[in-house]
Design a protein around this motif. Structure first.
Motif, short mmCIF file in Angstrom:
data_model
loop_
_atom_site.label_atom_id
_atom_site.label_comp_id
_atom_site.label_asym_id
_atom_site.label_seq_id
_atom_site.Cartn_x
_atom_site.Cartn_y
_atom_site.Cartn_z
N ILE A 179 0.84 -1.20 0.00
CA ILE A 179 0.00 0.00 0.00
C ILE A 179 0.87 1.25 0.00
O ILE A 179 0.63 2.20 -0.76
N GLU A 234 -4.74 -8.47 0.42
CA GLU A 234 -5.75 -8.02 1.37
C GLU A 234 -6.69 -7.04 0.70
O GLU A 234 -6.36 -6.39 -0.29
N GLY A 256 -7.65 -4.14 1.59
CA GLY A 256 -7.15 -2.77 1.53
C GLY A 256 -6.25 -2.52 0.36
O GLY A 256 -6.28 -1.44 -0.25
N ALA A 284 -6.33 4.50 1.87
CA ALA A 284 -5.34 3.56 2.39
C ALA A 284 -5.19 3.68 3.88
O ALA A 284 -4.94 2.70 4.58
N SER A 315 -7.72 1.55 5.19
CA SER A 315 -7.61 0.16 4.77
C SER A 315 -6.38 -0.56 5.27
O SER A 315 -6.27 -1.76 5.13
N ARG A 316 -5.42 0.16 5.83
CA ARG A 316 -4.17 -0.47 6.23
C ARG A 316 -4.41 -1.57 7.22
O ARG A 316 -5.23 -1.45 8.12
#
Length: 322
Positions: free
Chosen positions: A188, A223, A225, A244, A247-248
């Motif tokens: 990410i 994942e 995210g 992000a 979503s992390r």
């Protein structure tokens, strides 16, 4: 300044501090130096040292073996003051310094120095015959130091991102991606950094390579995210970083938490609940797989950085003697 330097990252060697020449030592003496180096100023009891290096011998024989190896090291290095203490044995830092000790001392105060010291897995390729406890200890320390380096790189990448240094952010996130190829946080972060630098195409290419590695090497999927960030990039949306942040992966410890994690000179086995999205973490201590994945990502990153950007896209960054 210490007279010798022990290098434990990427192998195990002892060299003269002034001439940088290797000091020829056998595996047993080198293994003992590595054990004492990781203990730092705390030192280790003679019983723990002998349990690691000579587990099959009785107490008296193992103590004799330790005494003989220490005597040989004092002679070969011309250093009667090589070790300090009696019950708890520790290396004299004025005689032997080590990269692993400096790494752990630099974690909070000088993370850039810590990142530079970690040039490869702990004791990579080094082993002792008939010493299973030593091998387990090496694996434990290797895994712990790998996690510490991952936290350092994430900390530095986050810091560069916060101060909006695009080039530094891309560089640190790329180093994290090479160090931890299957890590969702690194994927990410690198996608965010590349997009922020104007290279959305490279960000999407990294996602494709990341997904390929997970699928082919680990039979896993990215994942949610990571997928969400890629989808926003494909749609050309500009608030990728905000998404992000939500979503992390919460299962990945923050850099500061990991940097403060206590260390153990002997180590212990830890048990972590496995989730489908984090099955990739199981390969951390598998050095061959780490090397293959790291080289793959490193090569991909180099290709991406050399590609010309699309002008039409406004979003388009141990040796050891035997």
């Amino acid at each position: 300044m210490a007279r010798f330097r022990l290098r434990t990252f990427g192998g195990l060697t002892l060299e003269s501090a002034d001439t940088k020449t290797l000091v020829p030592l056998g595996r047993g003496p080198l293994g003992l130096l590595a054990v004492l180096a990781t203990a730092g100023a705390r030192g280790l009891s003679r019983e723990k040292v002998t349990a690691l290096l000579w587990p099959e011998r009785d107490t008296e024989r193992s103590r004799n073996s330790l005494s003989q190896v220490l005597s040989g090291l004092r002679r070969d290095l011309a250093a009667e003051d090589l070790v300090m203490g009696t019950a708890e044995v520790r290396l004299n830092p004025n005689v032997v310094a080590s990269d692993v000790a400096e790494f752990e001392l630099s974690l909070e105060g000088n993370p850039e120095r810590a990142a530079a010291l970690y040039v490869g897995p702990f004791l990579d390729g080094f082993f002792l015959t008939d010493a299973p406890e030593f091998e387990r200890w090496v694996e434990d320390r290797r895994s712990h130091l790998h996690v510490q380096q991952r936290s350092v790189l994430q900390h530095l990448a986050d810091h560069a991102t916060r101060r909006q240094d695009a080039a530094a952010a891309v560089s640190w996130w790329q180093r994290l991606a090479v160090h931890d190829p299957a890590g969702a946080r690194g994927a990410i972060g690198l996608m965010e950094a590349l997009a922020a630098s104007g290279d959305r195409a490279a960000a999407l290419e990294h996602f494709r390579e990341y997904r390929r590695i997970l699928q082919h090497e680990l039979a896993a999927e990215p994942e949610a995210g990571v997928v969400a960030v890629a989808e926003r990039l494909r749609r050309g949306e500009s608030d990728v970083a905000a998404l992000a942040t939500v979503s992390r992966p919460s299962s990945v410890a923050t850099a500061q938490e990991s940097l403060r994690a206590p260390t153990s000179p002997i180590g212990h086995n830890s048990v972590t609940r496995e989730t489908p999205a984090l099955r990739a973490n199981a390969f951390q201590t598998s050095v061959p797989l780490m090397v293959v994945l790291a080289l793959t990502l490193a090569a991909t990153a180099g290709i991406l950085l050399m590609k010309p950007r699309d002008a039409g896209d406004s979003m388009a960054g141990a040796n050891a003697s035997a």
